[in-house]
Design a protein around this motif. Structure first.
Motif, mmCIF file in Angstrom:
data_model
loop_
_atom_site.group_PDB
_atom_site.id
_atom_site.type_symbol
_atom_site.label_atom_id
_atom_site.label_comp_id
_atom_site.label_asym_id
_atom_site.label_seq_id
_atom_site.Cartn_x
_atom_site.Cartn_y
_atom_site.Cartn_z
ATOM 1 N N ILE A 100 -5.244 5.542 5.166
ATOM 2 C CA ILE A 100 -4.040 4.778 4.586
ATOM 3 C C ILE A 100 -3.468 3.957 5.604
ATOM 4 O O ILE A 100 -3.036 2.795 5.364
ATOM 5 N N GLN A 118 -2.072 8.626 0.331
ATOM 6 C CA GLN A 118 -3.330 8.746 0.186
ATOM 7 C C GLN A 118 -4.194 7.519 0.101
ATOM 8 O O GLN A 118 -3.747 6.345 -0.471
ATOM 9 N N ALA A 119 -5.288 7.249 0.980
ATOM 10 C CA ALA A 119 -5.982 6.226 1.004
ATOM 11 C C ALA A 119 -6.641 5.796 -0.398
ATOM 12 O O ALA A 119 -7.372 6.985 -0.993
ATOM 13 N N VAL A 120 -6.634 4.411 -0.935
ATOM 14 C CA VAL A 120 -7.213 4.420 -2.314
ATOM 15 C C VAL A 120 -8.679 3.755 -1.831
ATOM 16 O O VAL A 120 -9.771 4.079 -2.512
ATOM 17 N N HIS A 121 -8.824 2.712 -1.110
ATOM 18 C CA HIS A 121 -10.299 1.961 -0.905
ATOM 19 C C HIS A 121 -10.559 2.269 0.389
ATOM 20 O O HIS A 121 -12.123 2.084 0.676
ATOM 21 N N VAL A 157 0.799 -1.211 0.005
ATOM 22 C CA VAL A 157 0.060 0.018 0.151
ATOM 23 C C VAL A 157 1.097 1.261 0.110
ATOM 24 O O VAL A 157 1.380 1.727 0.948
ATOM 25 N N GLU A 172 -5.785 1.146 6.037
ATOM 26 C CA GLU A 172 -5.353 -0.194 4.879
ATOM 27 C C GLU A 172 -4.086 -0.859 5.120
ATOM 28 O O GLU A 172 -4.043 -2.021 4.800
#
Length: 438
Positions: A51, A44-47, A40, A54
């Protein structure tokens, strides 16, 4: 592979690949702490919302892939804590096999009817008319179902001419044929391990990837690196798992690159199982028992013993193809390690049993094997053909198909005793099996 290709399967693939790469490279295993940042990347968090969340989830996935337990949320621990426990060539699964990462669970809605935006607030009001509990009213120009009154009979859903009413059910609960998934005090999924038979269907169906099984990739690679003889016994379902270029001959070659000394198809054991079951059926049915129930799925056998103990004596006592094949290998190579490779997690449960441990040393899923291929940068199209797998019958290779075991046994019985009538019924999945046994 398990489940439809998605972000979840991509994450699993990355985790398995990095764990395998770490095992092959060796040296400082505390580098495991770097893997969540590799899997990961960025800031920046994606899902998910964060983050850090994640990476925390990926960290737990990595630990479970190495056979380590989940870490308690309320204690400060590093991902690398106790990693040395996994850097061994022998390790059995410690329960539980199937785990829920609590903070990965979305606490999805469970078993309730909802009115969607497609409601037209029609004059017919069919949903209200058919509701036996007067649970439906009109709020802001749309029908509303009171969850406290609703008995989930489904009549409103069937009556709505616009299909505006839907039934929401947690995918993991819906997939569980044992009704083993409930909720904790926060509404998150929780497994009742007294009911669970480790079939792994909840793992496959969870849309948030919160359910994870423990793995043995790390231990398998340690065994390979120890220079002992390690033999892979592969389920016939391998066909098509690794792409069109992965022919049986190419797969055999790829397994050599990974370090396996020999690769054998488990269909050989399936043929042996078929003969034993046919002989048992001819001898015991109906003289000693009214019918014979059979499946090579260990979760099915556990289900019968848990829910239908009165029929436990009707379960075929023949060994599974995995065990037959493993014993063949152990007989030929007494000091070898045997690794079963197949499509699902349930075989991990079977191999953890005390009477099987000496036969099957490790179990990998096809996904975990794919991670090993990726770690070694194997490209099937570039490999030479390896030695072909041993011959087996079509019946043995058809065990994985619904009713395949019974069909193969029936065919052998017909050859052994042509005058004997054999009636066969089969079910697909634990829930359907429960209905059939009731």
């Amino acid at each position: 592979m398990r489940g439809v290709p998605s972000l979840i399967t991509d994450t699993r693939k990355k985790v398995f690949t990095e764990v395998a790469r770490l095992a092959y490279e060796g040296e400082d295993y505390t580098r495991i702490g770097e893997l969540p940042y590799k899997i990961v990347p960025g800031d920046q968090a994606v899902h998910r919302t964060s983050i850090f969340l994640e990476r925390a989830i990926v960290g737990e996935r990595i630990r479970l892939a190495m056979g380590l337990p989940l870490q308690p949320v309320h204690e400060h621990m590093l991902i690398s804590d106790n990693v040395e426990d996994s850097a061994v060539a022998e390790k059995y699964y410690e329960p539980p096999l199937i785990n829920i990462i609590p903070y990965a669970c979305n606490a999805c809605p469970t078993k309730q009817y909802k009115v969607t935006e497609h409601c037209q607030n029609c004059l017919a009001q069919s949903c209200k008319k058919v509701c036996p509990k007067n649970a439906i009213s009109t709020i802001n120009g749309r029908s509303y179902i009171d969850p406290q009154k609703c008995i989930r009979c489904g009549k409103c859903e069937a009556a709505c001419p616009y299909n505006a009413i839907v039934f929401l059910e947690r995918p993991c609960q819906k997939a569980c044929g044992m009704d083993a998934i409930g909720m904790d005090e926060h509404g998150r999924a929780e497994i009742d391990y007294d009911k669970c038979v480790s079939c792994g269907m909840c793992l496959v169906e969870c849309p948030f990837g919160a359910i994870v099984d423990k793995g043995q990739i790390f231990q398998v690679i340690q065994a390979i690196k120890n220079k002992g003889k390690v033999i892979a016994i592969v389920a016939p379902a391998f066909v098509g798992q690794f792409g069109p270029a992965a022919t049986p001959e190419k797969l055999a070659s790829a397994m050599e690159v990974l370090g396996f000394d020999r690769t054998v198809e488990v269909a050989i054991g399936a043929d042996m199982c078929t003969i034993d079951e046919a002989e048992d059926f001819i001898r015991k049915v109906p003289a000693e028992q009214p019918f014979m129930a059979t499946s090579c799925c260990p979760s099915w056998a556990v289900m019968v013993k848990k829910l239908f103990p009165e029929y436990a004596g009707c379960i075929s006592m023949a060994l599974t193809p995995m065990v037959y094949t493993a014993r063949l290998m152990k007989k030929e190579y007494p000091d070898c390690k045997v690794v079963f490779i197949g499509p699902c997690a349930a075989k991990k449960l079977e191999a953890s049993r005390r009477r099987i441990r000496s036969d099957v040393d490790f179990v990998l899923t096809f996904e975990e094997l794919q991670g090993m291929f990726e770690a070694k940068d194997i490209r099937f199209s570039e490999l030479p053909d390896g030695k072909p797998f041993s011959d087996a019958t079509a019946g043995g290779r058809g065990f994985a198909v619904g009713g395949g075991v019974a069909e193969a046994v029936k065919d052998v019985i017909a050859r052994m005793d042509p005058d004997r009538e054999v009636k066969m019924v089969f079910a697909d999945g634990l829930r359907e099996c429960r209905k059939m046994m009731t």
